[in-house]
Design an enzyme around this catalytic site. Structure first.
Site, PDB file in Angstrom:
ATOM      1  N   ASP A 120     -13.908  -5.737  -3.510  1.00 22.90           N
ATOM      2  CA  ASP A 120     -13.931  -5.690  -2.044  1.00 22.90           C
ATOM      3  C   ASP A 120     -15.293  -6.205  -1.590  1.00 22.90           C
ATOM      4  OD1 ASP A 120     -11.437  -4.548  -2.143  1.00 22.90           O
ATOM      5  OD2 ASP A 120     -12.146  -2.493  -1.846  1.00 22.90           O
ATOM      6  N   ASP A 150       0.876  -1.167   0.000  1.00 21.84           N
ATOM      7  CA  ASP A 150       0.000   0.000   0.000  1.00 21.84           C
ATOM      8  C   ASP A 150       0.908   1.210   0.000  1.00 21.84           C
ATOM      9  OD1 ASP A 150      -2.201  -1.592   0.098  1.00 21.84           O
ATOM     10  OD2 ASP A 150      -2.684  -1.231   2.196  1.00 21.84           O
TER      11      ASP A 150
END
Lengths: 257, 211
Positions: A131, A12
């Site tokens: 997601d 990330d």
């Protein structure tokens, strides 16, 4: 002799630094992306995924530069996600040296974009990131839906149907994250992973919840994933990619060692 | 010492930068790598790298529009030539992709789609690290162990008429040719630019090869 199951460390990235949060809060700094990517390459990572978690215009340029720098030093596939909304965004990332891009919310707002992207660049470089969160209650048949905005916003879209739709639009791969498990270190949502993997013909990358090596193995053997993605168990020195592969091999899973 | 010029063919498809970067990473000092869509530069280069991604039809259209069909066909006959992925497939006579596409016909044979109905657990595209069994000796296999893993991404595979030109095979449900070699030409279905050390070794071998 056959295809190896893949281990994909995920970075990330926030304004040029690798970070890792627990369910998207409590962000911890985990280093320089080029250094981290090189370390994973040396440990035998099969691919590397970068997710750009903040996407202001200034940060985007930082990300492009970072991808360029990584791509000139690391010769394994690189995927970049986060804020990919237009054909031009994809072209910029591919030109910087990315091999694939992950499209997430833009696919939900405009599914035709997935098809346009696949027609323009080929399915091989289009990953759709999903997601998903469980919405069924105890006693009901399992049901998962797509969530956006880091798991905060529901869409009402069924996760399995969505994965099938993305396959039919040409997606080359699905990056499936359980928002219930992400950052919890309690293992993948194996029922979700298996339900999606078995429902489509393109590869599924399992993501969200890895806290120990056995979780990676379960993603393959019980979740039927082709690849497993993890971040924090690698970033903070808990395990190397090499150790993860040895653990998988010990369970009879074919890996690249 | 004379400079060696290696042209990476640019017809607007695929990630040429990673191919050029990987080749540059291992290139000897007298070797210059250029990325070009200029037919004259292709003709004057000492060696050709022909990469590719995407669909066969778009690839053939792009080659036509950039005036590169003839220089590619000519180069493939006369100087060290490395085809990669789609750059292997379009060397064949014909592909069944996009309802049938006539290809460069440099190698006789077809390009077919994976049909893995007998193997429901196997995924298409064939994506990831798989082994290449080297079925002939070749200078480009120098320092690359038998059954090394390379990175693949594809849904179609080649079927040459002449079995003797197969230099490597891979298994994904079925066993299929993944490397073809004939005289000055070597073409591989995998992506050496994304195959870590073995891929870099293959580029190094190619840059030292005189065909």
């Amino acid at each position: 002799m056959s295809l190896a199951k893949r281990i994909i460390p995920c970075l990330d990235v926030d304004n040029g630094r690798v970070v890792k949060g627990v369910q998207f809060v409590n962000i911890r700094d985990a280093g320089n992306p080029v250094e981290v990517a090189k370390r994973y390459d040396e440990q035998g990572a099969d691919e590397i995924t970068f997710l750009d978690i903040t996407a202001t215009a200034h940060d985007r340029n930082t990300t492009v530069q970072m991808v360029e720098e990584v791509a000139s030093q690391v010769f394994i596939p690189l995927t970049v996600g986060g804020g990919i909304r237009t054909v031009e965004d994809i072209r910029t990332m591919l030109n910087a040296g990315a091999d694939k891009v992950a499209i997430n919310s833009a696919a939900i707002f405009n599914p035709a974009f997935v098809q346009e992207a696949c027609d323009t660049f080929g399915s091989q470089c289009i990953v759709v990131a999903i997601d998903a969160k469980k919405v069924s209650t105890e006693g009901e048949p399992n049901r998962w839906e797509i969530f956006t905005h880091g798991g905060r916003k529901e869409t009402g879209i069924d996760a399995i149907e969505w994965a099938q739709k993305m396959e039919s639009l040409g997606a080359g791969e699905i990056l499936l994250t359980s928002m219930d498990r992400d950052g919890t270190k309690s293992g993948f949502d194996l029922k979700l992973t298996r339900a999606i993997s078995d429902a489509i013909n393109i590869p599924v990358i399992a993501s969200g919840g890895v806290g120990e090596l056995d979780h990676l193995c379960q993603g393959i053997t019980e979740g039927h994933a082709e690849a497993v993605l993890a971040a924090s168990i690698f970033h903070f020195g808990q395990h190397t990619v090499q150790e993860a592969k040895e653990a998988m091999q010990a369970k009879g899973i074919e890996v690249r060692l | 010492m004379n400079q060696k010029l290696v042209a990476v063919v640019d017809y607007g498809m695929g990630n040429l930068r990673s191919v050029a970067k990987a080749a540059e990473h291992v290139a000897p000092t007298n070797t210059r790598i250029i990325v070009t869509h200029n037919p004259e530069e292709i003709e004057s280069a000492d060696a050709i790298i022909f990469p590719g991604q995407g669909a066969a039809k778009a690839c053939m259209n792009a080659l036509f529009e950039t005036g590169m069909i003839h220089p590619i066909q000519k180069s493939a006959q006369e100087k060290p030539f490395l085809g990669i992925c789609m750059g292997l497939q379009v060397l064949m006579s014909h592909s069944t992709e996009n309802e049938g596409v006539a290809c460069l016909d440099i190698i006789k044979g077809d390009v077919k789609q994976f049909e893995l109905n007998a193997h429901p657990s196997l995924k298409v595209p064939h994506m990831g690290w798989n082994q290449i069994q080297q079925t002939q000796e070749h200078p480009l296999w120098h320092n690359i162990p038998q059954n090394s893993r390379f990175y693949f991404v594809h849904s179609y595979y080649v079927q040459p008429k002449e079995q003797s030109i197969i230099a490597g095979t891979t298994t994904h449900g079925i066993t299929f040719p993944t490397v073809l070699s004939h005289k000055n030409l070597f073409a591989i279905q995998a992506h050496p630019e994304k195959s870590a050390d073995h891929g870099l070794q293959l580029f190094q071998n190619f840059l030292q090869w005189n065909g």
